[in-house]
Design an enzyme around this catalytic site. Structure first.
Site, short mmCIF file in Angstrom:
data_model
loop_
_atom_site.label_atom_id
_atom_site.label_comp_id
_atom_site.label_asym_id
_atom_site.label_seq_id
_atom_site.Cartn_x
_atom_site.Cartn_y
_atom_site.Cartn_z
N GLY A 247 0.76 -1.24 0.00
CA GLY A 247 0.00 0.00 0.00
C GLY A 247 0.79 1.29 0.00
N PRO A 285 5.06 -4.82 -0.16
CA PRO A 285 5.05 -3.70 -1.11
C PRO A 285 5.03 -4.17 -2.56
CG PRO A 285 7.26 -4.07 -0.28
CD PRO A 285 6.37 -5.00 0.50
N CYS A 354 -11.44 2.13 -29.46
CA CYS A 354 -12.76 2.73 -29.67
C CYS A 354 -13.54 2.86 -28.36
CB CYS A 354 -13.52 1.91 -30.69
SG CYS A 354 -12.62 1.87 -32.24
N1 LLP Z 1 -0.86 -7.18 -0.73
C1 LLP Z 1 -2.12 -7.38 -1.11
C2 LLP Z 1 -2.93 -8.37 -0.40
C3 LLP Z 1 -2.66 -6.64 -2.17
O1 LLP Z 1 -3.93 -6.83 -2.53
C4 LLP Z 1 -1.85 -5.67 -2.82
C5 LLP Z 1 -2.39 -4.87 -3.92
C6 LLP Z 1 -0.51 -5.53 -2.40
C7 LLP Z 1 -0.05 -6.29 -1.33
C8 LLP Z 1 0.43 -4.54 -3.04
O2 LLP Z 1 -0.03 -3.24 -2.83
P1 LLP Z 1 0.85 -1.98 -3.28
O3 LLP Z 1 2.08 -1.95 -2.42
O4 LLP Z 1 1.18 -2.16 -4.71
O5 LLP Z 1 -0.05 -0.83 -3.07
N2 LLP Z 1 -4.28 -1.73 -9.80
C9 LLP Z 1 -4.25 -0.69 -8.80
C10 LLP Z 1 -3.66 -1.17 -7.50
C11 LLP Z 1 -4.37 -2.37 -6.93
C12 LLP Z 1 -3.69 -2.92 -5.70
C13 LLP Z 1 -4.24 -4.26 -5.37
N3 LLP Z 1 -3.61 -4.91 -4.25
C14 LLP Z 1 -3.50 0.52 -9.36
O6 LLP Z 1 -3.03 0.46 -10.50
O7 LLP Z 1 -3.41 1.54 -8.69
#
Ligand code: LLP
Length: 425
Positions: A247, A285, A354
């Site tokens: 996150g 991460p 499109c």
């Molecule tokens: N752990 C879990 C359980 C997750 O669902 C996610 C991401 C992460 C870790 C990694 O999160 P990060 O560090 O990347 O924030 N497609 C969206 C983001 C979706 C994130 C889904 N889960 C975008 O392009 O902003």
């Protein structure tokens, strides 16, 4: 805001008006491998990893790369060699990261809908933990583990009901979201787990959302988890880790981002205050490891003026990078070659698909002509992995730059690849 230098991607820079990834001119790559093209910087990936590694070094912690952000085998292999664990959400991701050399003992398996074959594959691989998201899933894991007569190690993904203050589509820790087990059911779930000799409850976890730019929501969630850990420990459950999920946000434009050292040290001081010094922390991460390490290169096909609007129609589209249209996300767009003799105009940068939603950037000041190339910056996370063949557009190639060298790490799909799996009547 000036669009003339990459605001958020330190390993991409201009030299005599030409954009480089490390010591390779991007124009050279796009001429050799075609457009559109994803390009990643190895040094940027390594540097992002080092920041996490430095932050967790003084503590008992494990960093598991949230590989859905970018799951190219070469990138997974690089992280595996650097010692990363992996956060996976499907049997397919398990297959990929094992293929890339992941240590199964550093794999956590999240996701609300794990199927029997995926659970079996995880147990057989000997993964660190299944992050269990419902009591039904728990019962199913017990069933599969019992059939296999092998132990499954689990943690409960708690829905801490905290507001991550991010885009609603990437917010996951609120009661109304489908993720995790409600705080109120955790003790019941723990009882069910302890009745089976084939599951071992060893942790609690949460993932409250993505692109989060404040530490508070994480700490808030952690405090809620600590209360539960203490209750579970008091009942004899040997809880040895807390997984705070992924996150951590990155800089796409002008965001102030979280300092990892502050975040990690604050998290451990909360553990200490709660008397939980013996608990290991896991972080997952995704974006913060790969987001700023990649760009999407694209060529301007046409410049089109309609009324007061000026469109730059490029050869990349929403099928190659869906973030702008799906989340209203901002990605900086800059030319591969700066042209001072051309007038800067304000363009909507759009693709050939499109759909009205097929845009990569709106109201961007650019000094460009037809056939020029552009870089869509900070596209290393959730770029290629969310791409599709919509409008029968082959998926693009990916290249990894390493100092003055470069490697094709995924070839461009061919037209025949588009229907290779299909069967005519
Ligand atoms: N752990 C879990 C359980 C997750 O669902 C996610 C991401 C992460 C870790 C990694 O999160 P990060 O560090 O990347 O924030 N497609 C969206 C983001 C979706 C994130 C889904 N889960 C975008 O392009 O902003």
């Amino acid at each position: 805001m000036s669009e003339l230098s990459p605001v958020s991607a330190p390993f991409f820079h201009y030299e005599k008006g030409e954009l480089y990834a490390e010591n390779v001119a991007l124009l050279q790559l796009v001429q050799e491998f075609g457009s559109p093209l994803y390009v990643y910087s190895r040094a940027a990936l390594q540097s992002a990893w080092s920041k996490w590694e430095e932050a967790v070094k003084p503590y008992r912690a494990m960093v598991c790369y949230g590989m859905k952000a970018n799951s190219n085998l070469a990138i997974l292999q690089m992280f595996a060699r650097l010692g990363a664990g992996f956060d996976i959400v499907s049997g397919g991701e398990l297959e990929r990261c094992l293929k890339a050399g992941a240590d199964p003992k550093k794999i956590v398996f999240s996701g609300v809908g794990k199927q029997d074959w995926e659970i079996k594959k995880g147990i057989e691989a000997g993964i660190f933990s299944f992050n269990v998201e419902s009591i039904s899933e728990l019962k199913n894991i017990i069933k599969v583990a019992t059939e296999l007569r092998q132990k499954a190690y689990i943690s409960f993904r708690v829905n801490p009901d905290v507001d991550a203050k991010t885009h609603p589509y990437i917010s996951t820790g609120l009661k109304e979201n489908k993720f995790g087990i409600d705080l109120a059911y955790i003790e019941e779930a723990a009882q069910i787990a302890s009745a089976s000799e084939f599951v071992v409850l060893k942790g609690l976890d949460c993932h409250i959302g993505s692109q989060i730019t404040e530490i508070d929501p994480f700490i808030h969630a952690l405090e809620r988890l600590c209360v539960l850990v203490k209750k579970l420990k008091a009942k004899g459950h040997p809880i040895s880790h807390i997984d705070l999920g992924g996150g951590v946000g990155i800089r796409y434009q002008d965001e102030t981002v979280i300092n990892l050292n502050d975040y990690v040290s604050l998290a451990f001081s909360v553990l200490s205050q709660q008397g939980l010094d013996d608990v290991q922390m896991v972080f997952e991460p995704g974006r913060s490891l790969v987001g700023n390490a990649g760009v999407l290169l694209t060529q301007v096909q046409y410049i089109k003026q309609t009324g007061e609007y000026e469109f730059a129609i490029v050869d990349a589209a929403m099928n190659d990078l869906i973030r702008p249209t799906l989340y209203d996300a901002y990605h900086q767009i800059i030319p591969l070659v700066q042209k001072e003799h051309i007038a800067t105009k304000v363009y909507d940068v759009v693709g050939p698909v499109c759909e009205t939603g097929d845009w990569l950037g709106k109201k961007r000041p650019l000094a460009i002509e037809e056939k020029d190339y552009l870089a869509v910056v900070s596209a290393g996370a959730y770029g290629f992995t969310m791409s599709s063949q919509y409008n029968s557009r082959p998926r693009v190639a990916e290249v990894l730059v390493d100092n003055d060298q470069y490697h094709l790490i995924r070839r461009r799909e061919t037209l025949a690849d588009l229907y290779a799996q299909e069967v005519m009547l």
